[in-house]
Design a protein around this motif. Structure first.
Motif: not given
Length: 88
Positions: A9-12, A31-34, A40-43, A49-51
């Motif tokens: 899960i990507l948290v912004v 959960f695995q998180v980032a 640019r980092d989000i996209f 396919g990393l989240c």
């Protein structure tokens, strides 16, 4: 729960205390998180396919969560990406 669920899960979130709390809670649930703050980092993570899901702050400076969500859901991304990525 000590078992890792496996999809990241990507948290912004731009407010560090809020971001840290959300990351901690998700980790505690297995959960695995980032996290990412720059578009640019989000996209890079989304397109790579990393989240599997995004937790987006609606009030980000610059690009807000709504504009990021719209960009992720736009036609420039494949239907495969749209079908596998969940926005929260």
């Amino acid at each position: 729960m000590n078992q890792t669920i496996g999809e990241r899960i990507l948290v912004v979130e731009d407010e560090e205390p809020v971001r840290d709390r959300v990351l901690r809670i998700l980790r505690e649930q297995g959960f695995q998180v980032a996290d990412a703050l720059e578009r640019r980092d989000i996209f890079a993570m989304v397109d790579g396919g990393l989240c599997a899901a995004l937790v987006l702050d609606l009030g980000l400076p610059g690009d807000d969560g709504i504009s990021i969500a719209k960009a992720v859901r736009s036609e420039e991304h494949t239907s495969e990406l749209q079908s596998r990525l969940h926005l929260v």
